[in-house]
Motif scaffolding. Sequence first.
Motif, PDB file in Angstrom:
ATOM      1  N   SER A  73       0.816  -1.209   0.000  1.00 44.56           N
ATOM      2  CA  SER A  73       0.000   0.000   0.000  1.00 44.56           C
ATOM      3  C   SER A  73       0.850   1.260   0.000  1.00 44.56           C
ATOM      4  O   SER A  73       2.040   1.235   0.339  1.00 44.56           O
ATOM      5  CB  SER A  73      -0.933   0.019   1.219  1.00 44.56           C
ATOM      6  OG  SER A  73      -0.227   0.224   2.420  1.00 44.56           O
ATOM      7  N   ILE A  74       0.179   2.360  -0.375  1.00 43.95           N
ATOM      8  CA  ILE A  74       0.754   3.702  -0.296  1.00 43.95           C
ATOM      9  C   ILE A  74      -0.297   4.619   0.322  1.00 43.95           C
ATOM     10  O   ILE A  74      -1.492   4.374   0.193  1.00 43.95           O
ATOM     11  CB  ILE A  74       1.198   4.246  -1.674  1.00 43.95           C
ATOM     12  CG1 ILE A  74       0.046   4.248  -2.680  1.00 43.95           C
ATOM     13  CG2 ILE A  74       2.389   3.460  -2.196  1.00 43.95           C
ATOM     14  CD1 ILE A  74       0.365   4.914  -4.014  1.00 43.95           C
ATOM     15  N   TYR A 100      -8.090  -3.466  -6.692  1.00 49.18           N
ATOM     16  CA  TYR A 100      -7.396  -2.619  -5.729  1.00 49.18           C
ATOM     17  C   TYR A 100      -8.403  -2.025  -4.746  1.00 49.18           C
ATOM     18  O   TYR A 100      -9.607  -2.136  -4.941  1.00 49.18           O
ATOM     19  CB  TYR A 100      -6.655  -1.483  -6.452  1.00 49.18           C
ATOM     20  CG  TYR A 100      -5.485  -1.970  -7.260  1.00 49.18           C
ATOM     21  CD1 TYR A 100      -4.203  -1.952  -6.736  1.00 49.18           C
ATOM     22  CD2 TYR A 100      -5.658  -2.463  -8.550  1.00 49.18           C
ATOM     23  CE1 TYR A 100      -3.113  -2.408  -7.478  1.00 49.18           C
ATOM     24  CE2 TYR A 100      -4.580  -2.930  -9.298  1.00 49.18           C
ATOM     25  CZ  TYR A 100      -3.316  -2.899  -8.746  1.00 49.18           C
ATOM     26  OH  TYR A 100      -2.247  -3.354  -9.482  1.00 49.18           O
ATOM     27  N   GLN A 101      -7.881  -1.373  -3.742  1.00 46.74           N
ATOM     28  CA  GLN A 101      -8.711  -0.644  -2.789  1.00 46.74           C
ATOM     29  C   GLN A 101      -8.262   0.805  -2.743  1.00 46.74           C
ATOM     30  O   GLN A 101      -7.068   1.090  -2.737  1.00 46.74           O
ATOM     31  CB  GLN A 101      -8.552  -1.202  -1.370  1.00 46.74           C
ATOM     32  CG  GLN A 101      -9.049  -2.592  -1.156  1.00 46.74           C
ATOM     33  CD  GLN A 101      -8.794  -3.062   0.269  1.00 46.74           C
ATOM     34  OE1 GLN A 101      -8.597  -2.262   1.196  1.00 46.74           O
ATOM     35  NE2 GLN A 101      -8.780  -4.375   0.453  1.00 46.74           N
ATOM     36  N   LEU A 102      -9.246   1.712  -2.692  1.00 45.88           N
ATOM     37  CA  LEU A 102      -8.976   3.082  -2.294  1.00 45.88           C
ATOM     38  C   LEU A 102      -9.335   3.127  -0.818  1.00 45.88           C
ATOM     39  O   LEU A 102     -10.380   2.600  -0.409  1.00 45.88           O
ATOM     40  CB  LEU A 102      -9.829   4.077  -3.079  1.00 45.88           C
ATOM     41  CG  LEU A 102      -9.610   5.541  -2.687  1.00 45.88           C
ATOM     42  CD1 LEU A 102      -8.199   5.998  -3.044  1.00 45.88           C
ATOM     43  CD2 LEU A 102     -10.640   6.435  -3.350  1.00 45.88           C
ATOM     44  N   ARG A 103      -8.462   3.721  -0.030  1.00 43.21           N
ATOM     45  CA  ARG A 103      -8.659   3.720   1.424  1.00 43.21           C
ATOM     46  C   ARG A 103      -8.554   5.140   1.966  1.00 43.21           C
ATOM     47  O   ARG A 103      -7.727   5.930   1.515  1.00 43.21           O
ATOM     48  CB  ARG A 103      -7.610   2.827   2.096  1.00 43.21           C
ATOM     49  CG  ARG A 103      -7.743   1.375   1.667  1.00 43.21           C
ATOM     50  CD  ARG A 103      -6.571   0.534   2.110  1.00 43.21           C
ATOM     51  NE  ARG A 103      -6.480   0.362   3.543  1.00 43.21           N
ATOM     52  CZ  ARG A 103      -7.045  -0.637   4.229  1.00 43.21           C
ATOM     53  NH1 ARG A 103      -7.761  -1.541   3.605  1.00 43.21           N
ATOM     54  NH2 ARG A 103      -6.888  -0.736   5.527  1.00 43.21           N
ATOM     55  N   TYR A 115     -11.118   3.084   6.040  1.00 38.41           N
ATOM     56  CA  TYR A 115     -12.349   2.874   5.277  1.00 38.41           C
ATOM     57  C   TYR A 115     -11.940   2.516   3.861  1.00 38.41           C
ATOM     58  O   TYR A 115     -11.153   3.236   3.247  1.00 38.41           O
ATOM     59  CB  TYR A 115     -13.215   4.132   5.309  1.00 38.41           C
ATOM     60  CG  TYR A 115     -13.741   4.421   6.691  1.00 38.41           C
ATOM     61  CD1 TYR A 115     -14.983   3.937   7.086  1.00 38.41           C
ATOM     62  CD2 TYR A 115     -12.989   5.136   7.609  1.00 38.41           C
ATOM     63  CE1 TYR A 115     -15.473   4.169   8.361  1.00 38.41           C
ATOM     64  CE2 TYR A 115     -13.461   5.380   8.891  1.00 38.41           C
ATOM     65  CZ  TYR A 115     -14.698   4.895   9.259  1.00 38.41           C
ATOM     66  OH  TYR A 115     -15.168   5.121  10.518  1.00 38.41           O
ATOM     67  N   ARG A 116     -12.486   1.418   3.333  1.00 36.38           N
ATOM     68  CA  ARG A 116     -12.039   0.915   2.043  1.00 36.38           C
ATOM     69  C   ARG A 116     -13.207   0.725   1.083  1.00 36.38           C
ATOM     70  O   ARG A 116     -14.320   0.404   1.472  1.00 36.38           O
ATOM     71  CB  ARG A 116     -11.328  -0.419   2.229  1.00 36.38           C
ATOM     72  CG  ARG A 116     -12.259  -1.516   2.696  1.00 36.38           C
ATOM     73  CD  ARG A 116     -11.550  -2.832   2.898  1.00 36.38           C
ATOM     74  NE  ARG A 116     -12.504  -3.839   3.354  1.00 36.38           N
ATOM     75  CZ  ARG A 116     -12.194  -4.907   4.025  1.00 36.38           C
ATOM     76  NH1 ARG A 116     -10.940  -5.156   4.342  1.00 36.38           N
ATOM     77  NH2 ARG A 116     -13.123  -5.767   4.398  1.00 36.38           N
ATOM     78  N   ALA A 117     -12.892   0.919  -0.191  1.00 35.28           N
ATOM     79  CA  ALA A 117     -13.802   0.574  -1.284  1.00 35.28           C
ATOM     80  C   ALA A 117     -12.945  -0.089  -2.356  1.00 35.28           C
ATOM     81  O   ALA A 117     -11.897   0.437  -2.741  1.00 35.28           O
ATOM     82  CB  ALA A 117     -14.492   1.812  -1.846  1.00 35.28           C
ATOM     83  N   LEU A 162      -4.337   0.275  -1.881  1.00 29.07           N
ATOM     84  CA  LEU A 162      -3.858  -0.979  -1.330  1.00 29.07           C
ATOM     85  C   LEU A 162      -4.189  -2.099  -2.298  1.00 29.07           C
ATOM     86  O   LEU A 162      -5.258  -2.106  -2.916  1.00 29.07           O
ATOM     87  CB  LEU A 162      -4.511  -1.253   0.027  1.00 29.07           C
ATOM     88  CG  LEU A 162      -4.076  -2.533   0.742  1.00 29.07           C
ATOM     89  CD1 LEU A 162      -3.907  -2.272   2.228  1.00 29.07           C
ATOM     90  CD2 LEU A 162      -5.044  -3.669   0.525  1.00 29.07           C
ATOM     91  N   LEU A 163      -3.261  -3.035  -2.409  1.00 28.60           N
ATOM     92  CA  LEU A 163      -3.506  -4.276  -3.136  1.00 28.60           C
ATOM     93  C   LEU A 163      -3.379  -5.406  -2.125  1.00 28.60           C
ATOM     94  O   LEU A 163      -2.368  -5.515  -1.430  1.00 28.60           O
ATOM     95  CB  LEU A 163      -2.495  -4.479  -4.268  1.00 28.60           C
ATOM     96  CG  LEU A 163      -2.659  -5.792  -5.033  1.00 28.60           C
ATOM     97  CD1 LEU A 163      -3.975  -5.827  -5.805  1.00 28.60           C
ATOM     98  CD2 LEU A 163      -1.490  -6.014  -5.965  1.00 28.60           C
TER      99      LEU A 163
END
Length: 191
Positions: A73-74, A100-103, A115-117, A162-163
Motif C-alpha cells: 500500500s501507499i 485494488y482498494q482506495l482507502r 475505510y475501504r472501497a 492498497l492491493l
Amino acid sequence: MLTLLFAVTLGTMPTSLPPDSLVLIDFAAPVEWLVVNDGVMGGVSSSSVRATDEGTGVFAGYLSLDNNGGFASIRADMSAMDLAPYTGVVLRVRGDGRRYQLRFRTDGRFDGLAYRAEFDTEADAWIDVTLPFDAFEPSFRGYVPPNAPPLDPGAIRQLGFLLGDKLEGEFRLEIQRVVAVTTPSRGPDGS
C-alpha cells in the motif's frame, strides 16, 4: 516503510473536470507518499510509487504470500482538505486487471481504523471509477470491526491505495488523478 516526495508537471490529464469538484491527487503538486507493505507483520511484498514523465503516478511492485503476507500500500496526507461538501470520488486509473482498494483514514495515525472501497481495473486501459463515500466500509487489519461508525468525509485525513487480492505476482496501477465530486440532489420527481 519508505516516504517519497515528488512533484511533476501534469501533461496528460484533461483540463475539464466535473463542476463543483476538488482535485485531491493529480501529481501536479508535491505529494508525500508513505509506502506500507506487509513487512510490518513479517511479509515480504515490495512496492514503490514514482512519478512518470506523463504527469501520472505509478504504484507498482510484487505481492508475495510468503510469511502470511499479502498486501502492499501507499498513503498520502489529506489533512488540509475538508471533503464534507462532496459525495464521493472519481479515480482515473490504468491498471493490470487486478482489484485494488482506495482507502481513507480519519486520523493521522499509522495504524488503526481505515475505510475501504474496492475497484476493478482493466489491463492496460484507462478507466474512470466512481466511488461514493457511502460505499466505503470500515476496516481494521482486514476485518470489518463491529460498531464502527460510517465514513465521515469531513474527517478524512489520509488517502491511500492498497492491493491485497491474494494473487502472488507483479502489479502495476497508474494513477492520473483522484477528484472529489458532488452529485446534484434530486427531488422526488427526479428534477
